[in-house]
Design a protein around this motif. Structure first.
Motif, PDB file in Angstrom:
ATOM      1  N   ARG A 106       0.553  -1.091   0.414  1.00 16.36           N
ATOM      2  CA  ARG A 106       0.300  -0.133  -0.250  1.00 16.36           C
ATOM      3  C   ARG A 106       1.010   1.438   0.008  1.00 16.36           C
ATOM      4  O   ARG A 106       0.674   2.212  -0.549  1.00 16.36           O
ATOM      5  N   GLY A 107       1.847   1.024   0.572  1.00 14.40           N
ATOM      6  CA  GLY A 107       2.619   2.400   0.814  1.00 14.40           C
ATOM      7  C   GLY A 107       3.367   2.911  -1.056  1.00 14.40           C
ATOM      8  O   GLY A 107       3.690   3.847  -1.217  1.00 14.40           O
ATOM      9  N   PHE A 108       3.909   1.805  -1.381  1.00 12.50           N
ATOM     10  CA  PHE A 108       3.965   1.623  -2.784  1.00 12.50           C
ATOM     11  C   PHE A 108       2.677   2.812  -3.515  1.00 12.50           C
ATOM     12  O   PHE A 108       3.746   3.852  -4.358  1.00 12.50           O
ATOM     13  N   ILE A 109       1.969   1.959  -3.941  1.00  9.09           N
ATOM     14  CA  ILE A 109       0.505   2.330  -3.970  1.00  9.09           C
ATOM     15  C   ILE A 109       0.068   4.353  -4.083  1.00  9.09           C
ATOM     16  O   ILE A 109      -0.357   4.863  -4.997  1.00  9.09           O
ATOM     17  N   ASP A 110      -0.121   3.803  -2.463  1.00 12.16           N
ATOM     18  CA  ASP A 110      -0.508   5.556  -1.715  1.00 12.16           C
ATOM     19  C   ASP A 110       0.644   5.866  -2.240  1.00 12.16           C
ATOM     20  O   ASP A 110       0.044   7.918  -2.781  1.00 12.16           O
ATOM     21  N   PHE A 111       1.912   6.111  -2.570  1.00  9.34           N
ATOM     22  CA  PHE A 111       2.828   7.518  -2.896  1.00  9.34           C
ATOM     23  C   PHE A 111       2.710   7.593  -4.398  1.00  9.34           C
ATOM     24  O   PHE A 111       2.804   8.917  -5.007  1.00  9.34           O
ATOM     25  N   PHE A 112       2.769   6.659  -5.600  1.00  6.82           N
ATOM     26  CA  PHE A 112       2.571   6.833  -7.004  1.00  6.82           C
ATOM     27  C   PHE A 112       1.533   7.715  -7.255  1.00  6.82           C
ATOM     28  O   PHE A 112       1.147   8.021  -8.174  1.00  6.82           O
ATOM     29  N   ASN A 113       0.194   7.486  -6.104  1.00  7.22           N
ATOM     30  CA  ASN A 113      -0.888   7.655  -6.370  1.00  7.22           C
ATOM     31  C   ASN A 113      -1.020   9.339  -5.699  1.00  7.22           C
ATOM     32  O   ASN A 113      -2.179   9.508  -5.908  1.00  7.22           O
ATOM     33  N   ALA A 114      -0.544   9.592  -5.113  1.00 11.08           N
ATOM     34  CA  ALA A 114      -0.785  10.949  -4.038  1.00 11.08           C
ATOM     35  C   ALA A 114      -0.736  12.294  -5.155  1.00 11.08           C
ATOM     36  O   ALA A 114      -0.546  12.309  -6.459  1.00 11.08           O
ATOM     37  N   ARG A 115      -0.976  13.580  -5.082  1.00 11.76           N
ATOM     38  CA  ARG A 115      -1.403  14.543  -5.371  1.00 11.76           C
ATOM     39  C   ARG A 115      -0.392  15.194  -4.694  1.00 11.76           C
ATOM     40  O   ARG A 115      -0.137  15.710  -3.112  1.00 11.76           O
ATOM     41  N   VAL A 116       0.963  16.815  -5.554  1.00  7.68           N
ATOM     42  CA  VAL A 116       1.642  17.467  -4.874  1.00  7.68           C
ATOM     43  C   VAL A 116       1.085  18.386  -5.455  1.00  7.68           C
ATOM     44  O   VAL A 116       1.328  18.855  -6.977  1.00  7.68           O
ATOM     45  N   LEU A 117       0.482  19.347  -4.664  1.00  6.21           N
ATOM     46  CA  LEU A 117       0.255  21.103  -4.719  1.00  6.21           C
ATOM     47  C   LEU A 117      -0.585  20.843  -6.810  1.00  6.21           C
ATOM     48  O   LEU A 117      -1.366  21.292  -7.313  1.00  6.21           O
ATOM     49  N   GLY A 118      -1.880  19.718  -6.577  1.00  6.75           N
ATOM     50  CA  GLY A 118      -2.559  19.229  -6.886  1.00  6.75           C
ATOM     51  C   GLY A 118      -2.107  18.503  -8.335  1.00  6.75           C
ATOM     52  O   GLY A 118      -3.582  18.170  -8.708  1.00  6.75           O
ATOM     53  N   LEU A 119      -1.183  18.740  -8.455  1.00 10.58           N
ATOM     54  CA  LEU A 119      -0.861  17.438  -9.287  1.00 10.58           C
ATOM     55  C   LEU A 119      -0.364  15.905  -8.978  1.00 10.58           C
ATOM     56  O   LEU A 119       0.456  15.830  -7.905  1.00 10.58           O
ATOM     57  N   PRO A 120      -0.343  15.137  -9.737  1.00 13.47           N
ATOM     58  CA  PRO A 120      -0.398  13.649  -9.570  1.00 13.47           C
ATOM     59  C   PRO A 120       1.495  13.461 -10.052  1.00 13.47           C
ATOM     60  O   PRO A 120       1.858  14.124 -10.578  1.00 13.47           O
ATOM     61  N   VAL A 121       1.568  12.573  -8.748  1.00 11.22           N
ATOM     62  CA  VAL A 121       2.811  12.129  -8.653  1.00 11.22           C
ATOM     63  C   VAL A 121       3.157  11.623 -10.497  1.00 11.22           C
ATOM     64  O   VAL A 121       4.920  12.164 -10.603  1.00 11.22           O
ATOM     65  N   LEU A 122       2.897  11.099 -11.134  1.00 15.30           N
ATOM     66  CA  LEU A 122       3.119  10.413 -12.129  1.00 15.30           C
ATOM     67  C   LEU A 122       3.480  11.698 -13.306  1.00 15.30           C
ATOM     68  O   LEU A 122       4.573  11.875 -13.200  1.00 15.30           O
TER      69      LEU A 122
END
Length: 358
Positions: A190-206
């Motif tokens: 879940r840590g992997f999934i949550d990190f890469f699917n999070a958003r920073v300043l409204g932008l997806p991490v990807l």
């Protein structure tokens, strides 16, 4: 007689200066047929990028006109960026290889193999005992190893890039099927999934990863010796060799770099789909090459543009999004992409011929 011959003998330097002085006014009025300052700018990178911006804007106008608020929404814009980010990372790596005079048909298969290897039970168990970064490291190492094999065979065994990467396409995809036993492996961390699917300043991490890779690629190609050597090797390998560049080693480095990009893309597709499977990366090689060509990188090598590649990726993904919102089938999309690729190559040939003209 000696006095006359002395006074009438022309000085070569004076003749050269005279020719330059008489040519200058002609150039100013454009009588030589050469493009003026504006034409020179438009024929360069700025002009190509301007054309890409105009094409992207026109696509957006078509999207708004045909799909309305469904296209113009912020969520849809983020969807386009999120979908563009994965193939965008691969396209950045492909830009280096094509600029260096090569080609790679195995990027999709390499990403599939990296995703499968990084999601095996053994790898995920190790990640559970330590940190999910193990999965990221595994995917990148697998991608780099495949790139090393491609680069070594092309550079040192002197096998054509088309043949080597076609063989890698089949071998990597087959190995991925063997490892996964033709099954889809689920990412359980879940840590992997949550990190890469999070958003920073409204932008997806990807999307942020894609932006960082693009900036790093631009700096590497335009502001380092590695980038200059890449363009030199792609433009004229023999001249690059005579200039002291180790052409074989540089070529191998380019394929390793693309392999690393495939590993990063594998991590991104694993995060987006929460799976690792041998079917990942289908036709990525065509999408990546198309984006690079549309962006203005010469297929013959010697000229590359990271900014153009980014716009090429955005154009293709925006086009796909417009077609999807208007319920047009994938066959129509593929026809449109094919026509765009052919038009881009014809434009490249026309520009190249114009530059060669006296």
């Amino acid at each position: 007689m000696s006095l006359d011959s002395t006074t009438t003998t022309p000085d070569p330097a004076s003749q050269g200066a005279a020719r330059q002085e008489t040519a200058a006014p002609a150039a100013e009025v454009g009588s030589t047929g050469r493009p003026g300052p504006l034409g020179t700018v438009l024929a360069g990178a700025a002009g190509r990028n301007l054309g890409l911006v105009i094409a992207l804007v026109l696509l957006c106008v078509v999207g708004v006109a045909t799909a309305g608020d469904r296209f113009a929404s912020i969520d849809n814009a983020l969807t386009i960026l999120r979908l563009a980010s994965v193939i965008g990372v691969v396209s950045i790596g492909m830009t280096f290889v094509i600029s260096g005079g090569g080609i790679d048909l195995s990027v999709g298969a390499i990403a599939a193999l990296a995703s499968v290897w990084a999601t095996t039970l053994a790898t995920q168990s190790m990640a559970a005992d330590t940190h999910w970064i193990v999965m990221v490291f595994t995917a990148i190492v697998v991608g780099a190893a495949c790139g090393l094999v491609n680069g070594a065979l092309i550079a040192y065994a002197r096998i054509a890039p088309f043949i080597v990467t076609l063989a890698m396409l089949a071998a990597a995809r087959g190995l991925a099927e063997i490892i996964a036993q033709r099954r889809t492996q689920i990412v359980s961390d879940r840590g992997f999934i949550d990190f890469f699917n999070a958003r920073v300043l409204g932008l997806p991490v990807l999307v942020i990863i894609f932006a960082l890779v693009a900036v790093a690629g631009w700096l590497l190609l335009n502001r380092t010796t590695f980038g200059r050597r890449t363009l030199a090797v792609g433009g004229n390998p023999e001249a690059a060799r005579l200039a002291g560049i180790k052409v074989q080693r540089q070529t191998m480095y380019l394929y390793i770099l693309l392999g690393v990009a495939c590993g990063i893309a594998a991590v991104m597709i694993m995060a987006r789909t929460t799976t690792g499977t041998s079917t990942h990366g289908s036709l990525w090689e065509l999408d990546a090459i198309a984006a690079v060509v549309i962006g203005g990188t010469l297929l013959s090598g010697g000229r590359g543009t990271i900014v153009g590649t980014v716009f090429g990726v955005l154009i293709f993904n925006t086009l796909t999004n417009v077609f999807t919102l208007n319920n047009l089938d994938t066959s129509t999309q593929n026809v449109a992409k094919g026509l765009i690729i052919v038009a881009a190559v014809l434009l490249q040939q026309r520009v190249a011929a114009r530059h060669r003209a006296p």
